[in-house]
Design a protein around this motif. Structure first.
Motif, short mmCIF file in Angstrom:
data_model
loop_
_atom_site.label_atom_id
_atom_site.label_comp_id
_atom_site.label_asym_id
_atom_site.label_seq_id
_atom_site.Cartn_x
_atom_site.Cartn_y
_atom_site.Cartn_z
N PRO A 8 -13.82 1.77 -46.58
CA PRO A 8 -14.28 0.47 -46.11
C PRO A 8 -13.87 0.28 -44.65
O PRO A 8 -12.77 0.64 -44.26
CB PRO A 8 -13.53 -0.53 -47.00
N TYR A 10 -13.75 -2.52 -41.50
CA TYR A 10 -13.95 -3.86 -40.98
C TYR A 10 -13.25 -3.98 -39.62
O TYR A 10 -12.02 -3.95 -39.56
CB TYR A 10 -13.41 -4.90 -41.97
N GLU A 12 -12.93 -1.85 -36.95
CA GLU A 12 -12.04 -0.71 -36.67
C GLU A 12 -12.65 0.17 -35.60
O GLU A 12 -12.54 1.39 -35.65
CB GLU A 12 -11.81 0.12 -37.95
N ASP A 41 -18.18 -3.30 -43.43
CA ASP A 41 -18.08 -4.56 -44.16
C ASP A 41 -18.34 -5.74 -43.21
O ASP A 41 -17.50 -6.60 -43.02
CB ASP A 41 -16.67 -4.64 -44.77
N ASN A 70 -19.30 -9.95 -44.10
CA ASN A 70 -17.99 -9.49 -44.53
C ASN A 70 -17.75 -9.91 -45.99
O ASN A 70 -17.55 -11.09 -46.28
CB ASN A 70 -16.93 -10.08 -43.60
N GLN A 73 -12.67 -6.07 -48.65
CA GLN A 73 -12.39 -4.65 -48.86
C GLN A 73 -12.85 -4.17 -50.25
O GLN A 73 -13.45 -3.10 -50.37
CB GLN A 73 -10.89 -4.43 -48.70
N ASP A 93 -8.23 3.98 -46.61
CA ASP A 93 -8.44 2.97 -45.56
C ASP A 93 -8.96 3.64 -44.29
O ASP A 93 -8.76 4.83 -44.09
CB ASP A 93 -7.13 2.26 -45.22
N ALA A 94 -9.58 2.84 -43.43
CA ALA A 94 -10.16 3.40 -42.21
C ALA A 94 -9.13 3.50 -41.09
O ALA A 94 -9.36 4.18 -40.10
CB ALA A 94 -11.32 2.52 -41.74
N ASP A 95 -8.00 2.82 -41.23
CA ASP A 95 -7.12 2.63 -40.08
C ASP A 95 -6.18 3.80 -39.78
O ASP A 95 -5.31 3.68 -38.93
CB ASP A 95 -6.32 1.34 -40.24
N GLN A 97 -3.74 4.73 -41.41
CA GLN A 97 -2.38 4.59 -41.96
C GLN A 97 -2.23 5.61 -43.09
O GLN A 97 -1.17 6.18 -43.28
CB GLN A 97 -2.14 3.17 -42.47
N ARG A 131 5.47 -7.32 -45.50
CA ARG A 131 4.55 -6.41 -46.19
C ARG A 131 5.22 -5.58 -47.27
O ARG A 131 4.86 -5.65 -48.43
CB ARG A 131 3.86 -5.47 -45.18
N ARG A 199 0.08 1.47 -38.08
CA ARG A 199 -1.27 1.28 -37.54
C ARG A 199 -1.25 1.51 -36.02
O ARG A 199 -0.48 0.88 -35.31
CB ARG A 199 -1.70 -0.16 -37.83
N ALA A 204 -4.11 -5.40 -38.48
CA ALA A 204 -4.11 -5.53 -39.94
C ALA A 204 -4.91 -6.78 -40.31
O ALA A 204 -4.91 -7.76 -39.59
CB ALA A 204 -2.69 -5.63 -40.47
N LYS A 205 -5.63 -6.70 -41.44
CA LYS A 205 -6.53 -7.79 -41.81
C LYS A 205 -5.91 -8.79 -42.77
O LYS A 205 -6.53 -9.78 -43.14
CB LYS A 205 -7.79 -7.22 -42.46
N TYR A 206 -4.71 -8.49 -43.24
CA TYR A 206 -4.15 -9.35 -44.28
C TYR A 206 -2.77 -9.84 -43.89
O TYR A 206 -2.10 -9.27 -43.07
CB TYR A 206 -4.01 -8.58 -45.59
N ARG A 210 -1.93 -12.45 -49.42
CA ARG A 210 -2.56 -11.50 -50.31
C ARG A 210 -1.74 -11.27 -51.58
O ARG A 210 -2.29 -11.08 -52.66
CB ARG A 210 -2.82 -10.17 -49.60
N1 UDP Z 1 -11.23 -4.02 -44.73
C1 UDP Z 1 -12.54 -4.30 -45.12
N2 UDP Z 1 -12.92 -5.61 -45.24
C2 UDP Z 1 -12.06 -6.65 -45.02
C3 UDP Z 1 -10.72 -6.34 -44.68
C4 UDP Z 1 -10.34 -5.02 -44.53
O1 UDP Z 1 -13.34 -3.40 -45.34
O2 UDP Z 1 -12.46 -7.80 -45.14
C5 UDP Z 1 -10.83 -2.61 -44.60
C6 UDP Z 1 -10.12 -2.27 -43.29
O3 UDP Z 1 -11.06 -1.94 -42.28
C7 UDP Z 1 -9.28 -1.08 -43.69
C8 UDP Z 1 -8.89 -1.42 -45.11
O4 UDP Z 1 -9.84 -2.36 -45.57
O5 UDP Z 1 -10.01 0.12 -43.69
C9 UDP Z 1 -7.48 -1.95 -45.22
O6 UDP Z 1 -7.28 -3.00 -44.32
P1 UDP Z 1 -5.89 -3.19 -43.57
O7 UDP Z 1 -5.47 -1.91 -42.93
O8 UDP Z 1 -5.98 -4.37 -42.69
O9 UDP Z 1 -4.95 -3.51 -44.81
P2 UDP Z 1 -3.48 -3.00 -45.14
O10 UDP Z 1 -3.24 -1.66 -44.51
O11 UDP Z 1 -2.63 -4.06 -44.56
O12 UDP Z 1 -3.47 -2.97 -46.62
#
Ligand code: UDP
Ligand code: MG
Length: 323
Positions: A8, A10, A12, A41, A70, A73, A93-95, A97, A131, A199, A204-206, A210
């Motif tokens: 997913p 969003y 990035e 997304d 949107n 995720q 995840d796309a980021d 991490q 987190r 990252r 971060a999106k959250y 959460r």
């Molecule tokens: N993401 C998404 N839609 C959203 C929020 C996040 O597709 O509304 C994707 C985001 O691009 C990433 C993954 O979900 O690839 C995890 O997001 P993030 O790294 O912010 O979360 P964390 O690492 O904190 O769990």
């Protein structure tokens, strides 16, 4: 097709080229066919253009899905899974991490005969108080409530045999509970430590909120995984317990009236006893309604109440019952 990687995306845009190269490097020596399904997304930055560029460069491996807005995720992951054609689905995840270099290791573990290989960020690189700590507590709680003992539900990087994740729909924030669903259909689970990085690009999106959503989702998941086929056991069980408690209370009042001549209706236990009786009765009726819903659910979708791992000796068509 052997392997589908579902990611997913969003907002990035900066990560995408790095992500693609990391995946390519990781799968360089991968012998079988693979695809990566990137689900945009509803990004508001230039993620989609960045995705289009790699899709144009590598049409053999890259598939794109762009959602109209949107949806979150979980929904993005669900879309990716719906379009996946691999026998094995890896979520990530796309980021960056998560480390794509772990993908072949997860797949190898599936090939050993597991249905789910759950990544575990043993050395997690996120802020501790906001987190890592809440997530540790949530993981303990989930594993205690569901009886599926994993260290890291929140880690998206996990591998699944496709047939154990296509039988159900994902709602809310529920992608982290996929292993619980898989377990409820009889999948073989195993855990595997995976790398985790801070990252580097994007945000971060959250936040902390959460964790609260996850705890609420846990109620639904526990209910669905333990009682979806027999809700009367939960509602009826609660109802019977309430009615027993209320009967004891009322009998106590009744005998106290006869032996000690103390009035029944002035005692607070009287109100309590009657209330519990009514609640108990209602609970049993609710259980019966839930039983009706379960039948509608299974019969409307022609979903069997069981899942099959393999069959031997049947003609091919008759083995396609599940899903
Ligand atoms: N993401 C998404 N839609 C959203 C929020 C996040 O597709 O509304 C994707 C985001 O691009 C990433 C993954 O979900 O690839 C995890 O997001 P993030 O790294 O912010 O979360 P964390 O690492 O904190 O769990
Ligand atoms: Mg992240």
């Amino acid at each position: 097709m052997k392997l589908s990687i579902v990611i997913p995306v969003y907002n990035e845009e900066e990560t995408i080229p790095h992500l693609y190269h990391a995946i390519l490097a990781a799968l360089e020596s991968f012998q079988s066919g693979w695809e990566v399904i990137l689900v945009d997304d509803g990004s508001s930055d230039h993620s989609f253009q960045a995705l289009e560029q790699i899709a144009a460069k590598d049409p053999e491996h890259v598939r794109l899905i762009s959602l109209r807005r949107n949806f979150g995720q979980t929904a993005a992951i669900a879309a990716g899974i719906d379009f996946a054609s691999g026998e094995i689905v890896v979520l990530m995840d796309a980021d960056l991490q998560n480390d794509p270099a772990d993908i072949p290791l997860l797949v190898a573990k599936i090939d050993e005969g597991y249905d789910v290989v759950s990544g575990w960020r043993e050395k997690r690189k996120d802020a501790f108080i906001t987190r890592t700590l809440p997530s540790m507590m949530a993981n303990k709680l989930i594993s205690w409530v569901t009886g599926v003992h994993l260290h890291d539900y929140g880690c998206t990087l996990k591998a699944y045999r496709r047939e154990v994740i296509t039988g159900f729909k994902l709602y809310g924030e529920m992608h982290r509970f996929i292993p619980v669903y898989a377990n409820s259909v009889g999948a073989r689970l195993v855990e595997m430590p995976v790398r985790h990085h801070a990252r580097k690009y994007g945000k971060a999106k959250y936040g902390l909120e959460r964790t609260l959503k996850v705890v609420l989702d846990l109620f639904t998941v526990k209910f669905l995984s333990s009682f979806a086929n027999k809700p009367i056991y939960l509602f009826g069980g609660t109802g019977i317990v309430l009615m027993i408690v209320s009967s004891i209370l009322l009998l106590f009042l009744f005998f106290r009236r006869i032996i000690a001549d103390i009035a029944v209706s002035t005692s607070p236990f009287f109100t309590l006893g009657v209330t519990l009786f009514v609640l108990g009765f209602q609970s049993i009726l609710m259980g019966l309604i839930a039983e009706l819903l379960v039948r509608t659910y299974h019969e409307a979708q022609r979903k069997p109440t069981y899942t099959i791992r393999t069959t031997i000796g049947f003609p091919k068509e008759e083995t396609q019952l599940d899903g």
